[in-house]
Design an enzyme around this catalytic site. Sequence first.
Site: not given
Lengths: 640, 640
Positions: A30, A33, A283
């Site tokens: 993941e 932005v 993550y």
Amino acid sequence: MKISEKLQQAHKKLLNTSNPEPTKPTFSFEFFVPKTSQGVQNLYDRMDRMYDLNPQFIDITWNAGGRLSTLTNEMVATAQLVLGLETCMHLTCTNMPVSFIDTALQSAYDAGCQNILALRGDPPVDGSESTGDFQYATDLIKHIRKHYGDYFNIGVAAYPEGHPEDDDVDLLITYLKQKYDCGASFIVTQMFYDVEKFIAWCANVRAAGIDIPIIPGIMPISTWGSFMRRAKWCEINIPDYFLEQLEPIQDDDQAVREVGTDLVAEMCRKMVDSGYVNHLHFYTMNLEKATTMVLEKLNLLGPPSLESTPQPESAVSTPSTTNKLPWRKSLNPNRTNETIRPIFWQNRKHSYVIRTANWDEFPNGRWGDSRSPAFGDVDFHSGQTLLRQTSAKALEMWGLPQSPADLAEVFVDYLNGGIPSFPWSDGALSNEINIIRPQLVAMNRKGVFSVNSQPSVNGAPSNNSIFGWGPANGFVYQKQYLEFFIHKDHLASVIGKIRAANGDDEDAGFNVLTYYAVNVEGELQTNAKEDEIHAVTWGIFPGQEVVQPTIVEQTSFLAWKDEAFQIVNEWANALKLEKRKQLKKMDSETEGDEAVDLDRFDTSVQLLDQFQKDYVLCNVVDHDFVHGNDRIFSLFSDIQ
Amino acid sequence: MKISEKLQQAHKKLLNTSNPEPTKPTFSFEFFVPKTSQGVQNLYDRMDRMYDLNPQFIDITWNAGGRLSTLTNEMVATAQLVLGLETCMHLTCTNMPVSFIDTALQSAYDAGCQNILALRGDPPVDGSESTGDFQYATDLIKHIRKHYGDYFNIGVAAYPEGHPEDDDVDLLITYLKQKYDCGASFIVTQMFYDVEKFIAWCANVRAAGIDIPIIPGIMPISTWGSFMRRAKWCEINIPDYFLEQLEPIQDDDQAVREVGTDLVAEMCRKMVDSGYVNHLHFYTMNLEKATTMVLEKLNLLGPPSLESTPQPESAVSTPSTTNKLPWRKSLNPNRTNETIRPIFWQNRKHSYVIRTANWDEFPNGRWGDSRSPAFGDVDFHSGQTLLRQTSAKALEMWGLPQSPADLAEVFVDYLNGGIPSFPWSDGALSNEINIIRPQLVAMNRKGVFSVNSQPSVNGAPSNNSIFGWGPANGFVYQKQYLEFFIHKDHLASVIGKIRAANGDDEDAGFNVLTYYAVNVEGELQTNAKEDEIHAVTWGIFPGQEVVQPTIVEQTSFLAWKDEAFQIVNEWANALKLEKRKQLKKMDSETEGDEAVDLDRFDTSVQLLDQFQKDYVLCNVVDHDFVHGNDRIFSLFSDIQ
């Protein structure tokens, strides 16, 4: 391609290949932005590298509203179309008008992205009620299913240890069941470290009749501080043995990372052993190292596992011939037949994909089948330029060359790995350049500036670590290619040497060396016929027709010429901008002897402006790929 | 392609390639229609061989009316479509209804033939007036121009020494001028030996304002008898020095041919030196030797001149990539894009071209672009069968095999060059087989019958005398291919060895050896996927995309299977027919102990019938073209 199908395929394939560990999990990453354009650019480079770890897919997080949500759309499209990464787009639904959501969904659809993580979204920071057309994630799921039917795989979030707003785990499973009933396709969990709790929760999920894949969200441990901060933020339990091992070494970052890697890897193994999990979602926090260490510890990296996991495939099923090419395949469904590209954009896939985004069809195996396609203009969003660097970064990396000799040192520095990026190249050079690096350095020091090159390869095995591509038991080939800027006064000497090398064959059109040379005005010199197409990379594999993914030809070279010269122009503009920034800074400070530095800006800009007038962009192909790599470099022997 | 354009191109190219002899003439061959099907078959083989001499075109004579004029049409189509020879069809116009002429023209048009030699035709043998719709060649020329515009090049006959019916040379030039005015494109002359007379006549032709090419018809000298007979028949002058040299040696055929070759070659040189002539048309009389000797004497044969003369091109201009392939390109305009064929018909181009005659489009470079084309049935005219031999010839060549061992000797005999033709092969084996001949002989002696094969080639120069094809400075490659009939009891052993050779890669689908095996019922075994396409011949050339002219894949193999087994059936039928002929002959003679021979027929027929039931057609590709040729043959090591 849908994540659920992708995982199914991957695990079926793992089972089929007589894998000694049939429970070997797949994984995904993941990314969030970044806040700046340069950050986005850097993240693209990182995603590009992490592609090689062979994740099944990546997630791009959602940033509600404004410029940043456009960036989510843009990053999904880039990952999907340019980087060839199967992508899942996060999408929140509260505090947003439905028109925003529809725009985002359409943008994902257009990019061939088939996966949405449907989220409710955080409540307003000020504690007020959520606004917008939707209130719950189920509203969003229903909306997607209504408008897009089965097109999207829809992921939903789950909280094995309770939600910060609601720690009634049973009630949360009821909510999860509602999302499942609305059409959710898979579950991605909140981060956690208490694996026993997680396994118990999985049993409850299954007991509730929820039979879609459960994908645990894994947060690798980088530092003591970030580990504790995130656990606290998410209000999750940290098992005692984590604390017992980490707390004593909390000030030694290196030790924390190593012990943390062991702990997280152990946790992953337990999950996989439980049978509830066969896929791990990391993550990454946009970082590479901590995730890679966990994967290494789990023995999920490296060639053997790369070989046995499937290659990325596009939404539309493609013939087996196009499974893997030396360049990254776009996942746009319109481009499934794309098996051939001009070499000029070898190091600039972003602008190539953008230029050709509107082509109706892609040539299938032969460029000649789709002759003279219309190359579009490059139109970057978010203020990105062809330079793909901010002016500050350009100044930092490439300095202020004052003379052609200074300029040559920028090229040499890039060749030697001293600078990570280069005006005409998205990232670092590939390893294959090692073979011809001394010759490249020598030619640049002579003021012949190399833009792109590949050595000749005469039948390397397809699993060769440097040159290999495509399936096993094949052989790959390359013709030597060299592209460079050369001063117009030196061009005649080089062309004369090319003619001499070709000898009598030049008249018959059977040239061993072919070249194209063009100045900024578009005046072309070549010894090739207008419709000639030169294959420069190809492979021979069992069970396939010949694959020839890279070619050189006139139409695309002329399109590339515009870009190659425009880059010089933008480099000059970047330096002008930096000069203005310096001026402004000096105005606000006391003036001193820094005025000399401003002259240096002017000299550099002048150098780059003159470069465009005096230099010719030239490429040469050596068609004798059987006999070595020296013929091309000897073309410069008369240049001092 | 039109002859006038072809000659123009050829001579332009000869001038361009810094030829030391810019006046080097090109040449063409004339063939007449044989009287029998076997004769036609033999002539095809001869034309096929003479293609390698690189004539600019060939002529097929016209046989007015009945079965033979159909044969002219058929031979034109075969030369044009299958043999890839640019063809000029003769057509006479007297004593024929215009509907005949229109049918013939349409047939030429359909075959992509663009050249007609428009002739008046001989008057009726009984001395009566000509009948039919046309009286003069000019009528025919006008008719063609009216209905086909500029599509055809129209050649006309001329008589430098006068016509048997009319020796007024001036008047004949007036007639020639009339033909020219009607739209004639080139002139082909009657045979002659008086070169001074011819040169003077050329001057008169040019003086009359006729500026189209003058192509002299040359009759090589084979024997004294035929030389004198033809000269007398055509009422032409024989110069004294011909007679002085030939008459004394008239009984020594060998000497006549040698001296005759010198005389004719000298005559050709004079014509070329005169400047009126740059192309020589040979009346071959369907023979090879005499014409070849003259060409050799003139130094017009051999690799150097082959290299410098242009390759045959089709009527529609084709990209340079398709100039020359390892198989003969059809000149049908519909097939200009054909650059790829399955290997199965490598030695049976007739039936391949006929089967695929109705395909709308041909794959361009990739077979996969036009997947699973519908193969048509083979429909031969003139009573030809798949065997392409008369039953008598089949018996003569292949005898009466009584056992598998006898059958093996037929295969071995063909491999060793003992018989010129073979049930599954149109002609003799190519030289490349030499490399693997001992292995092929050994496998046949084991009762594994080889139908088709090629050795592996790892980058031979494209001008290699055995393996080379395509333009200069290229490299050509082959994967080893072996196709064979094997007894069904031995198949499992071979497949087991293939699996062992592939090892673990077989599961992953990356097979070094791929195979297809199918019995007469169509039951298929294979380790390839249904849509796999295996490139087995390819070439890398300057200025081109990769060319891969030969592939192996399932759909075409299954179409070929029908043909391969049907050939066995037709062979058996041929022997049945020959048995009946023997019976009839014995009925009309006295009976004796020849009854034994009839039993031998029955045994052979039974053998071939049983063969179809017991044998499986199998092919194997070795995808490791880099490492030698022995892996395939070792598959048979367990068979005794």
